[in-house]
Design a protein around this motif. Structure first.
Motif, short mmCIF file in Angstrom:
data_model
loop_
_atom_site.label_atom_id
_atom_site.label_comp_id
_atom_site.label_asym_id
_atom_site.label_seq_id
_atom_site.Cartn_x
_atom_site.Cartn_y
_atom_site.Cartn_z
N UNK A 132 0.80 -1.22 0.00
CA UNK A 132 0.00 0.00 0.00
C UNK A 132 0.83 1.28 0.00
N UNK A 133 1.93 1.30 0.74
CA UNK A 133 2.77 2.51 0.73
C UNK A 133 3.32 2.79 -0.67
N UNK A 134 3.61 1.73 -1.41
CA UNK A 134 4.12 1.90 -2.77
C UNK A 134 3.04 2.37 -3.74
N UNK A 135 1.88 1.72 -3.70
CA UNK A 135 0.83 2.11 -4.64
C UNK A 135 0.28 3.50 -4.29
N UNK A 136 0.26 3.86 -3.02
CA UNK A 136 -0.22 5.20 -2.66
C UNK A 136 0.79 6.26 -3.06
N UNK A 137 2.07 5.91 -3.08
CA UNK A 137 3.07 6.83 -3.61
C UNK A 137 2.89 6.99 -5.11
N UNK A 138 2.66 5.88 -5.80
CA UNK A 138 2.37 5.94 -7.24
C UNK A 138 1.14 6.80 -7.50
N UNK A 139 0.11 6.60 -6.69
CA UNK A 139 -1.11 7.39 -6.84
C UNK A 139 -0.83 8.88 -6.66
N UNK A 140 -0.06 9.22 -5.63
CA UNK A 140 0.23 10.63 -5.36
C UNK A 140 1.05 11.24 -6.49
N UNK A 141 2.03 10.52 -7.01
CA UNK A 141 2.82 11.03 -8.14
C UNK A 141 1.90 11.21 -9.35
N UNK A 142 1.02 10.24 -9.58
CA UNK A 142 0.06 10.34 -10.68
C UNK A 142 -0.90 11.51 -10.52
N UNK A 143 -1.13 11.92 -9.27
CA UNK A 143 -2.00 13.06 -9.00
C UNK A 143 -1.22 14.37 -8.88
N UNK A 169 18.04 22.22 -8.24
CA UNK A 169 18.16 21.42 -7.02
C UNK A 169 16.96 20.48 -6.84
N UNK A 170 15.91 20.72 -7.58
CA UNK A 170 14.67 19.96 -7.40
C UNK A 170 14.58 18.83 -8.42
N UNK A 171 14.12 17.68 -7.95
CA UNK A 171 13.89 16.51 -8.80
C UNK A 171 12.38 16.34 -8.98
N UNK A 172 11.96 16.23 -10.23
CA UNK A 172 10.55 16.02 -10.54
C UNK A 172 10.34 14.53 -10.80
N UNK A 173 9.28 14.00 -10.25
CA UNK A 173 8.95 12.58 -10.39
C UNK A 173 7.85 12.41 -11.43
N UNK A 174 7.96 11.34 -12.20
CA UNK A 174 6.97 11.00 -13.23
C UNK A 174 6.67 9.52 -13.16
N UNK A 175 5.47 9.16 -13.55
CA UNK A 175 5.14 7.74 -13.67
C UNK A 175 5.61 7.23 -15.02
N UNK A 176 6.18 6.03 -15.02
CA UNK A 176 6.52 5.36 -16.26
C UNK A 176 5.24 4.72 -16.81
N UNK A 177 5.35 4.06 -17.93
CA UNK A 177 4.19 3.35 -18.50
C UNK A 177 3.68 2.30 -17.51
N UNK A 178 4.63 1.60 -16.90
CA UNK A 178 4.28 0.59 -15.89
C UNK A 178 3.61 1.25 -14.69
N UNK A 179 4.12 2.39 -14.26
CA UNK A 179 3.53 3.14 -13.16
C UNK A 179 2.12 3.62 -13.49
N UNK A 180 1.94 4.06 -14.73
CA UNK A 180 0.61 4.50 -15.17
C UNK A 180 -0.40 3.35 -15.13
N UNK A 181 0.04 2.17 -15.52
CA UNK A 181 -0.85 1.00 -15.50
C UNK A 181 -1.28 0.69 -14.06
#
Length: 151
Positions: free
Chosen positions: A34-45, A87-99
């Motif tokens: 859950x911590x991983x998928x909720x992080x994916x969700x937050x990045x996706x949002x 100095x800032x890193x931006x996070x993005x979902x990959x295709x796998x992350x989007x799925x």
């Protein structure tokens, strides 16, 4: 009555903690906690920096960075330096992350609609009152978290 409420709240909290230990496959043939998928969700949002995720989840930047590193290694998230602020890193979902994100969203549509259906009969004022109670409980827990940090 108040102790019954506290007992029930504790039981719910314990059950939620148990759910946090159960990984699920969100259509990528890999199990995500859950911590991983909720992080994916937050990045996706669009909570796309470690700082934003830290604030969103109420955890340290170090804890967020650990989850992000795992998700990057597993191919769910990618990192990119912010051109406007190096100095800032931006996070993005990959295709796998989007799925995984899309499948998680679908699961929540089902879960949330079930919960909404269960609670439809309650008046709006009840939810306002209950949210106030939860805010007070959260503030109480925050107080003890702060005390623990100082010891």
């Amino acid at each position: 009555m108040i102790f019954d409420f506290i007992s029930q709240l504790t039981r719910i909290s314990n059950k939620m903690n148990e759910l946090e230990k159960v990984p699920v496959d969100f259509g990528t043939d890999e199990l995500l906690y859950p911590s991983e998928i909720h992080t994916i969700q937050a990045v996706g949002n669009k909570h796309d920096t470690v700082t934003e995720l830290s604030i969103c989840f109420g955890i340290t930047k170090g804890a967020v960075s650990q989850v992000i590193s795992k998700l990057c290694k597993r191919g769910y998230v990618s990192r990119e330096r912010n051109e406007a602020y190096s100095k800032e890193i931006i996070l993005h979902l990959t295709e796998k992350g989007q799925k995984a994100y899309q499948n998680h969203e679908e699961l929540h549509k089902i879960m949330d609609s079930e919960l909404v259906n269960l609670m439809e009969g309650f008046p709006d004022q009840w939810f306002e009152y209950f949210c106030n109670v939860l805010t007070k409980i959260e503030q109480h827990v925050d107080k003890y978290l702060e005390l623990n940090k100082k010891t």
